[in-house]
Design a protein around this motif. Structure first.
Motif, PDB file in Angstrom:
ATOM      1  N   ASN A 133      18.314  -7.674  -8.094  1.00 35.07           N
ATOM      2  CA  ASN A 133      18.347  -6.499  -8.967  1.00 35.07           C
ATOM      3  C   ASN A 133      17.757  -5.242  -8.326  1.00 35.07           C
ATOM      4  OD1 ASN A 133      15.508  -6.687  -9.226  1.00 35.07           O
ATOM      5  ND2 ASN A 133      15.651  -7.942 -11.074  1.00 35.07           N
ATOM      6  N   GLY A 134      17.313  -5.364  -7.073  1.00 35.93           N
ATOM      7  CA  GLY A 134      16.817  -4.193  -6.357  1.00 35.93           C
ATOM      8  C   GLY A 134      15.354  -3.872  -6.588  1.00 35.93           C
ATOM      9  N   ASP A 135      14.657  -4.690  -7.386  1.00 33.37           N
ATOM     10  CA  ASP A 135      13.235  -4.436  -7.602  1.00 33.37           C
ATOM     11  C   ASP A 135      12.434  -4.625  -6.315  1.00 33.37           C
ATOM     12  OD1 ASP A 135      13.573  -3.809 -10.225  1.00 33.37           O
ATOM     13  OD2 ASP A 135      12.931  -5.752 -11.019  1.00 33.37           O
ATOM     14  N   MET A 162      -0.412  -6.390  -6.739  1.00 34.71           N
ATOM     15  CA  MET A 162      -0.773  -6.297  -5.329  1.00 34.71           C
ATOM     16  C   MET A 162      -1.065  -4.860  -4.904  1.00 34.71           C
ATOM     17  SD  MET A 162      -1.251  -9.128  -3.913  1.00 34.71           S
ATOM     18  CE  MET A 162      -1.498  -8.349  -2.311  1.00 34.71           C
ATOM     19  N   GLN A 163      -0.352  -3.917  -5.453  1.00 33.91           N
ATOM     20  CA  GLN A 163      -0.642  -2.521  -5.127  1.00 33.91           C
ATOM     21  C   GLN A 163      -2.040  -2.153  -5.603  1.00 33.91           C
ATOM     22  OE1 GLN A 163       3.237  -1.217  -6.855  1.00 33.91           O
ATOM     23  NE2 GLN A 163       3.339   0.179  -5.111  1.00 33.91           N
ATOM     24  N   GLY A 164      -2.395  -2.652  -6.785  1.00 31.21           N
ATOM     25  CA  GLY A 164      -3.731  -2.393  -7.311  1.00 31.21           C
ATOM     26  C   GLY A 164      -4.818  -3.019  -6.460  1.00 31.21           C
ATOM     27  N   LYS A 213       0.825  -1.214   0.000  1.00 34.65           N
ATOM     28  CA  LYS A 213       0.000   0.000   0.000  1.00 34.65           C
ATOM     29  C   LYS A 213       0.857   1.260   0.000  1.00 34.65           C
ATOM     30  CE  LYS A 213      -4.117   2.055   2.022  1.00 34.65           C
ATOM     31  NZ  LYS A 213      -5.252   1.871   2.971  1.00 34.65           N
ATOM     32  N   SER A 214       1.953   1.226   0.754  1.00 35.72           N
ATOM     33  CA  SER A 214       2.818   2.408   0.841  1.00 35.72           C
ATOM     34  C   SER A 214       3.751   2.538  -0.355  1.00 35.72           C
ATOM     35  CB  SER A 214       3.656   2.350   2.119  1.00 35.72           C
ATOM     36  OG  SER A 214       4.647   1.328   2.031  1.00 35.72           O
ATOM     37  N   GLY A 215       3.936   1.435  -1.074  1.00 36.21           N
ATOM     38  CA  GLY A 215       4.859   1.447  -2.198  1.00 36.21           C
ATOM     39  C   GLY A 215       6.250   0.983  -1.824  1.00 36.21           C
ATOM     40  N   ALA A 216       6.452   0.625  -0.558  1.00 35.13           N
ATOM     41  CA  ALA A 216       7.765   0.145  -0.121  1.00 35.13           C
ATOM     42  C   ALA A 216       8.124  -1.170  -0.804  1.00 35.13           C
ATOM     43  CB  ALA A 216       7.782  -0.033   1.399  1.00 35.13           C
ATOM     44  N   ARG A 217       7.107  -1.965  -1.121  1.00 34.39           N
ATOM     45  CA  ARG A 217       7.308  -3.178  -1.909  1.00 34.39           C
ATOM     46  C   ARG A 217       6.550  -3.020  -3.211  1.00 34.39           C
ATOM     47  NH1 ARG A 217       6.232  -9.622  -0.369  1.00 34.39           N
ATOM     48  NH2 ARG A 217       6.732 -10.409  -2.473  1.00 34.39           N
ATOM     49  N   LYS A 218       7.245  -3.171  -4.317  1.00 30.68           N
ATOM     50  CA  LYS A 218       6.660  -2.929  -5.624  1.00 30.68           C
ATOM     51  C   LYS A 218       5.985  -4.170  -6.205  1.00 30.68           C
ATOM     52  CE  LYS A 218       8.603   1.153  -5.484  1.00 30.68           C
ATOM     53  NZ  LYS A 218       7.795   2.360  -5.228  1.00 30.68           N
TER      54      LYS A 218
END
Length: 209
Positions: free
Chosen positions: A175-177, A84-86, A75-80
């Motif tokens: 890869n930092g994603d 799931m964000q949607g 929800k916060s965007g800390a995990r992309k």
């Protein structure tokens, strides 16, 4: 090493805002999550948290606090994750919803998995249990336990997780994603793993139970 990593993970977890920490560390009500599970979660993760799709993680038996924190991070965007964000956003999941979902899935019984490639799994077992001293890779078991059960609040359960999903997450850390790991722990470890080692560890984890 185990002590240092545990402290780093705990520090990262408690670094949440007071409101987030309260949500993530207090117990939810599984019964209140039932409607959300049926309407939102079951299609990808199964009604009992045992996913039938290798791309979607099993949630059954996962630590409640871990699930809650991941939902908060989506929800916060800390995990992309666009998917799931949607889902978290479009369904207006509240902190209580996330806490209740964590409680629900943690109470479900995980189904035991099995490694498809036994030779690869044996290679992964060595890394999972003993790490790789030459490249500085610590044993996965040091944080996730010898059976992959994890340590509630600090480290997630891995046992019987889909190998495809585990491999994807290791690549994302590499890869930092994915960057919501406390103290960059998993990013540092993944950077030291070869692709072959990632595949082997993922295969071994899929058969742990």
């Amino acid at each position: 090493m185990k002590y240092t990593m545990a402290l780093a993970a705990l520090a990262a977890f408690t670094a949440l805002s007071p409101a987030q920490a309260e949500v993530a560390t207090t117990k939810g009500d599984p019964a209140k999550a039932q409607q959300l599970v049926t309407s939102v979660c079951a299609a990808c993760h199964g009604a009992d948290g045992n996913s039938t799709s290798p791309a979607n993680p099993n949630l059954a038996g996962q630590g409640a606090e871990y699930i809650t924190k991941q939902l908060m991070d989506f929800k916060s965007g800390a995990r992309k994750s666009p998917i799931m964000q949607g889902i978290v956003t479009s369904n207006n999941l509240t902190p209580d919803d996330m806490k209740n979902l964590g409680a629900y899935f943690s109470a479900q019984t995980p189904k035991p998995g099995s490694a498809k490639n036994k030779e690869l799994a044996l290679e992964g077992e060595k890394i999972f249990k003993g790490g790789n001293a030459g490249s500085g890779v610590p044993a996965c078991a040091a944080c996730h336990g010898p059976t992959g059960a994890g340590i509630p609040v600090q480290f997630p359960r891995l046992a019987s997780q889909h190998s495809e999903y585990v491999l994807a997450q290791l690549h994302n850390f590499w890869n930092g994603d994915r960057a919501n790991d406390g103290g960059k722990m998993m990013r540092v470890i993944a950077a030291k793993l070869t692709d072959q080692e990632m595949k082997a560890v993922a295969e071994y984890i899929s058969g742990l139970h």
